[in-house]
Design a protein around this motif. Structure first.
Motif, PDB file in Angstrom:
ATOM      1  N   UNK B 378      39.669  27.409  11.660  1.00  0.00           N
ATOM      2  CA  UNK B 378      40.218  28.002  10.442  1.00  0.00           C
ATOM      3  C   UNK B 378      41.490  27.287   9.998  1.00  0.00           C
ATOM      4  N   UNK B 413      39.870  29.832   2.787  1.00  0.00           N
ATOM      5  CA  UNK B 413      39.984  31.292   2.707  1.00  0.00           C
ATOM      6  C   UNK B 413      38.686  31.970   3.102  1.00  0.00           C
ATOM      7  N   UNK B 416      38.088  31.582   6.843  1.00  0.00           N
ATOM      8  CA  UNK B 416      38.884  32.493   7.646  1.00  0.00           C
ATOM      9  C   UNK B 416      38.165  33.820   7.845  1.00  0.00           C
ATOM     10  N   UNK B 417      37.490  34.272   6.819  1.00  0.00           N
ATOM     11  CA  UNK B 417      36.842  35.582   6.885  1.00  0.00           C
ATOM     12  C   UNK B 417      35.829  35.625   8.011  1.00  0.00           C
ATOM     13  N   UNK B 420      37.374  35.130  11.566  1.00  0.00           N
ATOM     14  CA  UNK B 420      38.061  36.328  12.039  1.00  0.00           C
ATOM     15  C   UNK B 420      37.077  37.430  12.396  1.00  0.00           C
ATOM     16  N   UNK B 421      35.937  37.431  11.717  1.00  0.00           N
ATOM     17  CA  UNK B 421      34.913  38.432  12.037  1.00  0.00           C
ATOM     18  C   UNK B 421      34.507  38.294  13.498  1.00  0.00           C
TER      19      UNK B 421
END
Lengths: 507, 471
Positions: B378, B413, B416-417, B420-421
């Motif tokens: 990320x 961006x 990252x989602x 992070x999941x």
């Protein structure tokens, strides 16, 4: 010394994580001791006094990535000193607030707490833009874990929203600072990310506008300013109490700090033209945040929206950029840090006891928990700007300074002083007054909580009755920042101006 | 005429070839997993040692086919290291599974050889040879677990599509040759922009785009990543793609194709679309290997920024950016697939997101390595991924590629989602206490520790590595 401030928290975090095996309280004590050590390190800076000339109290610089002229450059002046003191003070409060609330994975919790604080200290100290960015981003990660692991019912959503907002806006800033360094490289043939070198960069107005926007968006997201505020109510509401204290008390301040340390000094030409927009956004934040705060039924959400409103004053004050307004900004940052931390701790202890934040299910708590209620009333009154308490000083100075620059905007901002009592008092009324909706048999504040709260009360009263002691610390910084402006303004216009932002030509 | 110095400069590749032959003979004499493994590791290490003596002679053109230079050698070191990691992963992975795993090592060696040839190619002939050595090795590696339907499917998919891509490549080369009469990259620059050679170059780029899984040539990626054994996926994701990137940069710089009208629009377009599509497709996946597959599409798009910028900022900064990003990408991808390999029980692969629930509490060490790898992917500071991203920002801003950088920001961006999941999933409390998991051998953990150290080391103090590329 400066690096030690950060290092102590980093090491303390690791030790706290490992200390978990020696009992539940071990990480808590480790965290407290690490913060205390940091506090002791700060004492000499305050004791030494603050000279009129020479803004920088301390400075340290090591080579890091020579290829791009990146160094590990930390420096402290009055403003950073005050904000660091606030950070460490609220760090204690966060540890205290989590003492009974956090029951699982205590070691990892305190690790994340201390690393967040270490990142924040780094942000307040960094004088190399690359280093600043590293700290800026790195403090988000442990905070993400604080929200995602120990948060409330909707924590996954809140944590990821928080992370995405700050990270994406951060990348805009990264782009802007890389471009700034490259422009400097083309002019001088040297790669550097050093604050003082980059201050000398000559920029065309068009380029400067875009770069300024890159920084501005990143910092306004963090502040937060309307329209980039939507992550805040979720993150603050879902975070555990300790996390909320750090978020509201300290992390929002990094946005303001970025604006005052980087955006305005770097891009004075465009900031002057941009200031009506920024002040407008500030006023919008004051009014919009205040109105939304009034409409909330969730106690923590109400406090969160009130933060948006208070941070609006900061934006207005910063872009007014004169002595009174800047001193007001510093005071607002400190006072709001303390009062919002206290309100979040209060909301946290209410939730810990009756397992809800819904004010519709509260009411009549005063008879059960008179100490909590009285303290709640005190901080609500502080937040609404009662003279004699810290918040009043800050907001009054901001309005005083802003009035010289833009009277209509100031008048609109002053309306915030009317909205603030409405939402602050509704909080007290719905939670503590009235008939009891449900029967609660709950415990009032104990000795530990009372001690923490009385420290916060002392701080608020002190800022209210003797603000000069704080203003002295930041005075040198304010004068120095304005001096550059005044000189520039004198050069541009024949008659001296009263400090209003104006096009400044660099020598 | 080939001199002794030429041979010394070529020693890394010669050592690899020799090792492949030795391993093959050893297998023919006696099937022994440990022996094949030890010989392979020894071969790779010898090749690594010879790099030192080769590095004194660079840059050096050897026959019209090969150019050994600093960047090529740095890449070969990275590829060899990745091969070493893959070999160690394979040893444990195939140890607990049925079948004869010995030929795996032989194929890893030939794949590395192909990658080495690609990274030093300066001629269409060596370009094609390297690519085919690499691809043919990969067909077999992907389909190695013969009894697994998914692996077979993945192998056949890769074989067919790769064959088509090779056909495109050859036809493209033929067109360019017909026009220019040469196959050397550096001579090609003479007449860009004419009709047949532009078409030819586009066909070559189609083949390259397929190998790099750039949009719109990416359709095979997720299935092949998912179907291949985890260690092989790691090899495919790193060595195969990295070597093609080095080739693309060299080809692009020397032949001047990046300045050809049409292509100077197409390449940035492909980059933007790859970043966005790759990340969007990864958003809703629930399979770790598919997530990593789609994220790799996006990362290839990011890397194209360096290639596109090379035209404006010059080859040195572009190569530096490319290699730094590739080094970071190698370390984090290998770490991620390494965790998947270690997590996998003997009968299947642990590639479902559910398998990772509560990993922080059941196997904290693996969860830490995986989180750091994901955060690095990320691009969070203090990890290698951030230094790579910083380089791309620098190269992109130097070249004023604002559109590409904008897409890079949006893509990061989105990325990252989903990273992070996965991290969030690992941080959740497990629903039921997991049965005490099998403990992986020490070697695997040492390997993961080394990769973790590399990711963090490159992120915290990248100066030594940068000095290597930019003395």
């Amino acid at each position: 010394m400066l690096a030690a401030l950060i290092l102590i928290l980093v090491v303390g975090g690791l030790v706290a994580w490992l200390a978990e095996r020696y009992g539940a309280n071990a990480p808590r004590w480790v965290a407290a001791v690490a913060l205390a050590l940091d506090g002791v390190l700060l004492v000499p800076y305050f004791a030494r006094g603050f000279p009129d000339v020479g803004v920088w109290l301390d400075d340290v610089r090591w080579r890091w990535i020579p290829r791009f002229g990146i160094s590990f450059h930390l420096g402290m002046d009055g403003v950073s000193l005050l904000l660091i003191a606030l950070t460490i003070f609220l760090g204690f409060m966060a540890v205290a607030a989590s003492w009974t609330e956090i029951k699982q994975r205590i070691g990892f919790f305190h690790f994340n707490l201390l690393w967040t604080l270490a990142g924040v200290l780094g942000v307040f100290l960094a004088l190399d833009l690359f280093l600043f960015f590293v700290f800026w981003e790195i403090m988000i990660v442990p905070m993400y874990f604080l929200i995602a692991l120990w948060g409330h019912e909707n924590r996954a959503y809140a944590a990821i929203k928080f992370f995405l907002f700050t990270q994406v806006s951060g990348l805009l800033m990264l782009l802007a600072l890389v471009v700034l360094a490259i422009i400097h490289y083309r002019d001088s043939g040297v790669y550097t990310f050093d604050y003082f070198d980059l201050l000398q960069t000559n920029l065309e107005v068009d380029t400067a506008l875009w770069l300024m926007l890159g920084f501005f968006i990143a910092f306004t997201v963090k502040l937060p300013g309307v329209p980039f505020h939507t992550w805040l109510p979720d993150a603050h509401t879902q975070a555990p109490t300790g996390g909320s204290v750090i978020l509201a008390g300290v992390m929002l301040k990094t946005g303001a700090y970025g604006l005052l340390r980087f955006v305005i000094p770097f891009f004075p030409e465009v900031v002057a033209d941009f200031s009506p927009v920024a002040m407008g956004l500030g006023v919008a934040g004051i009014l919009y945040g205040g109105m939304l705060a009034f409409a909330q039924s969730d106690m923590k959400r109400l406090v969160a929206y009130s933060s948006i409103s208070h941070m609006g004053f900061v934006l207005v004050g910063l872009y007014a950029w004169n002595a009174a307004a800047l001193q007001g900004v510093v005071m607002t940052l400190l006072a709001h840090g303390v009062s919002s931390a206290a309100l979040f701790m209060l909301a946290g202890s209410v939730q810990e006891r009756i397992h809800t934040r819904d004010m519709g299910r509260m009411g009549g708590l005063w008879t059960d928990v008179p100490r909590m209620a009285a303290i709640g009333l005190f901080f609500s009154v502080a937040a609404l700007g009662m003279p004699g308490l810290g918040n009043f000083i800050g907001e009054f100075l901001v309005l005083l300074g802003a009035y010289r620059v833009d009277a209509p905007v100031t008048a609109a901002a002053a309306l915030g002083l009317i909205i603030a009592p409405v939402y602050s008092l509704i909080l007290i009324q719905r939670a503590f007054h009235g008939g009891a909706r449900e029967i609660h048999r709950i415990r009032d504040f104990g000795a530990r909580e009372l001690a923490a709260m009385s420290l916060l009360i002392v701080a608020t009263v002190w800022m209210g009755v003797y603000p000069q002691s704080m203003l002295n610390v930041s005075d040198a910084w304010v004068k120095n920042s304005l001096k550059g402006w005044q000189e520039g303004i004198v050069q541009t216009y024949s008659k001296p101006s009263d400090g209003r932002l104006a096009n400044r030509r660099r020598p | 005429m080939i001199t002794t110095s030429d041979l010394i400069a070529l020693l890394p590749l010669i050592a690899l070839s020799a090792a492949a032959v030795v391993v093959m003979l050893a297998i023919a004499v006696r099937r022994n997993h440990r022996l094949a493994f030890v010989l392979t590791v020894a071969g790779i290490l010898i090749s690594l040692i010879t790099i030192k003596s080769a590095s004194d002679l660079v840059p050096r053109v050897i026959t019209p086919l090969v150019l050994v230079d600093r960047y090529g050698l740095v890449f070969i070191v990275m590829a060899l290291a990745a091969g070493l990691v893959t070999a160690v992963l394979c040893r444990e992975y195939f140890h607990v599974r049925e079948g004869h795993p010995e030929e795996i090592y032989l194929l890893i060696l030939t794949a590395l050889l192909g990658a080495g040839v690609l990274a030093t190619a300066r001629h269409f002939a060596s370009f094609f040879l390297g690519l085919e050595i690499l691809s043919v090795s990969l067909f077999v590696l992907i389909a190695y677990p013969l009894r697994e339907n998914r692996s077979l499917e993945a192998g056949v998919k890769y074989l067919v599509l790769s064959g088509v891509a090779s056909a495109f490549l050859l036809f493209g080369m033929a067109l360019v040759y017909a026009e220019t009469g040469t196959m050397e990259f550096s001579v090609l620059g003479g007449a860009p922009g004419t009709f047949p050679s532009t078409i030819g170059t586009m066909l070559i780029l189609v083949a390259v785009g397929f190998k790099l899984s750039l949009v719109p040539f990416h359709l095979w990626t997720a299935d092949v990543y998912q179907g291949a054994p985890a260690p092989i996926t790691a090899l495919l994701a790193t060595v195969s793609k990295g070597s093609v990137f080095i080739l693309l940069l060299r080809y692009g710089l020397e032949s001047g194709i990046l300045r050809v009208p049409v292509l100077d629009v197409l390449l940035p377009l492909i980059a933007v679309v790859s970043m966005l599509v790759g990340n969007f497709l990864a958003l809703r996946q629930n399979n770790i290997k598919r997530i990593l597959a789609y994220s790799s599409i996006a990362h290839m798009g990011y890397l194209l920024v360096a290639v596109v910028a090379s035209n404006i900022v010059g080859g040195d900064l572009a190569a530096e950016a490319l290699l730094i990003y590739l080094a970071a990408y190698f370390a984090m991808t290998l770490a991620a697939f390494g965790v998947v390999a270690v997590m996998s029980p003997a009968d299947r692969e642990a590639d479902d997101l559910e398998d990772y629930t509560g990993l922080f509490w059941s196997r904290p060490w693996l969860a830490t390595v995986f989180s750091v790898a994901l955060l690095s992917l990320a691009g969070i500071p203090l990890t290698a991924g951030f230094i790579g991203k910083f380089y791309l920002f620098t190269a992109g801003s130097q070249g004023s590629l604002w559109l590409l950088l904008g897409a890079l920001i949006v893509g990061s961006g989105l990325g990252l989602y989903y990273y992070l999941r996965v991290v969030f999933q690992m941080a959740q409390a497990p629903e039921l206490a997991p049965a005490s998991p099998k403990t992986a051998p020490v070697g695997m953990h040492l390997l993961l520790a080394a990769l973790l150290l590399l990711i963090v080391g490159l992120g915290v103090y990248p100066a030594p590595f940068i000095d290597l590329l930019h003395p």
